[in-house]
Design a protein around this motif. Structure first.
Motif, PDB file in Angstrom:
ATOM      1  N   LEU A  11       0.628  -1.313   0.145  1.00 38.89           N
ATOM      2  CA  LEU A  11       0.141   0.197  -0.135  1.00 38.89           C
ATOM      3  C   LEU A  11       0.817   1.733   0.054  1.00 38.89           C
ATOM      4  O   LEU A  11       0.622   2.608  -0.585  1.00 38.89           O
ATOM      5  N   GLN A  15       1.128   4.294  -2.928  1.00 38.18           N
ATOM      6  CA  GLN A  15       0.490   5.715  -2.714  1.00 38.18           C
ATOM      7  C   GLN A  15       1.474   6.102  -2.980  1.00 38.18           C
ATOM      8  O   GLN A  15       1.410   7.409  -3.032  1.00 38.18           O
ATOM      9  N   GLU A  46      -6.249   2.167  -4.213  1.00 44.84           N
ATOM     10  CA  GLU A  46      -7.761   1.942  -3.191  1.00 44.84           C
ATOM     11  C   GLU A  46      -7.698   0.566  -3.626  1.00 44.84           C
ATOM     12  O   GLU A  46      -8.728   0.214  -1.768  1.00 44.84           O
ATOM     13  N   ARG A  49      -5.964  -1.007   0.564  1.00 47.46           N
ATOM     14  CA  ARG A  49      -6.513  -0.088   1.631  1.00 47.46           C
ATOM     15  C   ARG A  49      -7.780  -0.828   1.704  1.00 47.46           C
ATOM     16  O   ARG A  49      -8.269  -0.646   3.290  1.00 47.46           O
ATOM     17  N   TYR A  52      -6.609  -3.666   3.454  1.00 44.43           N
ATOM     18  CA  TYR A  52      -6.250  -3.685   4.548  1.00 44.43           C
ATOM     19  C   TYR A  52      -7.250  -3.531   5.621  1.00 44.43           C
ATOM     20  O   TYR A  52      -7.350  -4.658   6.543  1.00 44.43           O
ATOM     21  N   THR A  53      -8.194  -2.671   5.195  1.00 41.47           N
ATOM     22  CA  THR A  53      -8.998  -2.190   6.204  1.00 41.47           C
ATOM     23  C   THR A  53     -10.031  -3.347   6.486  1.00 41.47           C
ATOM     24  O   THR A  53     -10.914  -4.167   7.296  1.00 41.47           O
ATOM     25  N   LEU A  59      -7.189   1.763   8.864  1.00 37.81           N
ATOM     26  CA  LEU A  59      -6.047   2.948   8.589  1.00 37.81           C
ATOM     27  C   LEU A  59      -6.590   4.084   9.078  1.00 37.81           C
ATOM     28  O   LEU A  59      -5.679   4.771   9.769  1.00 37.81           O
ATOM     29  N   CYS A  63     -12.660   6.119   7.344  1.00 42.57           N
ATOM     30  CA  CYS A  63     -12.769   5.138   7.417  1.00 42.57           C
ATOM     31  C   CYS A  63     -14.472   4.131   8.030  1.00 42.57           C
ATOM     32  O   CYS A  63     -15.408   3.482   7.037  1.00 42.57           O
TER      33      CYS A  63
END
Length: 83
Positions: A11, A15, A46, A49, A52-53, A59, A63
């Protein structure tokens, strides 16, 4: 390095690529290859992300709800890193 750390590293790399391409596009706004590459890395970031979430929680505070955000461990509380 565990799976969580690997995902955060991926990630972070995506980014970083987006940020660098944004800086490049500030001075080269007509470079369509860079625009396409920026879009690709943005979509990848994205996706990572969201992954991961789903696996490890939020994060950043916006969120999900505050209760989830306040639960441990926070992303920076992960141990075992040599940094």
């Amino acid at each position: 390095m565990n799976e969580r750390e690997k995902l955060l590293k991926k990630l972070s790399a995506a980014q970083f690529a987006v940020w660098e391409l944004h800086l490049y596009l500030d001075t080269h706004p007509c470079d369509q290859n860079a625009v396409a590459l920026c879009k690709k890395h943005s979509e990848e970031a994205e996706m990572l992300r969201q992954e991961y979430t789903q696996k490890y929680g939020a994060l950043k505070v916006d969120c999900y709800n505050t209760a989830e955000w306040l639960s441990d461990p926070w992303p920076w509380d992960i141990t075992g890193s040599d940094c």
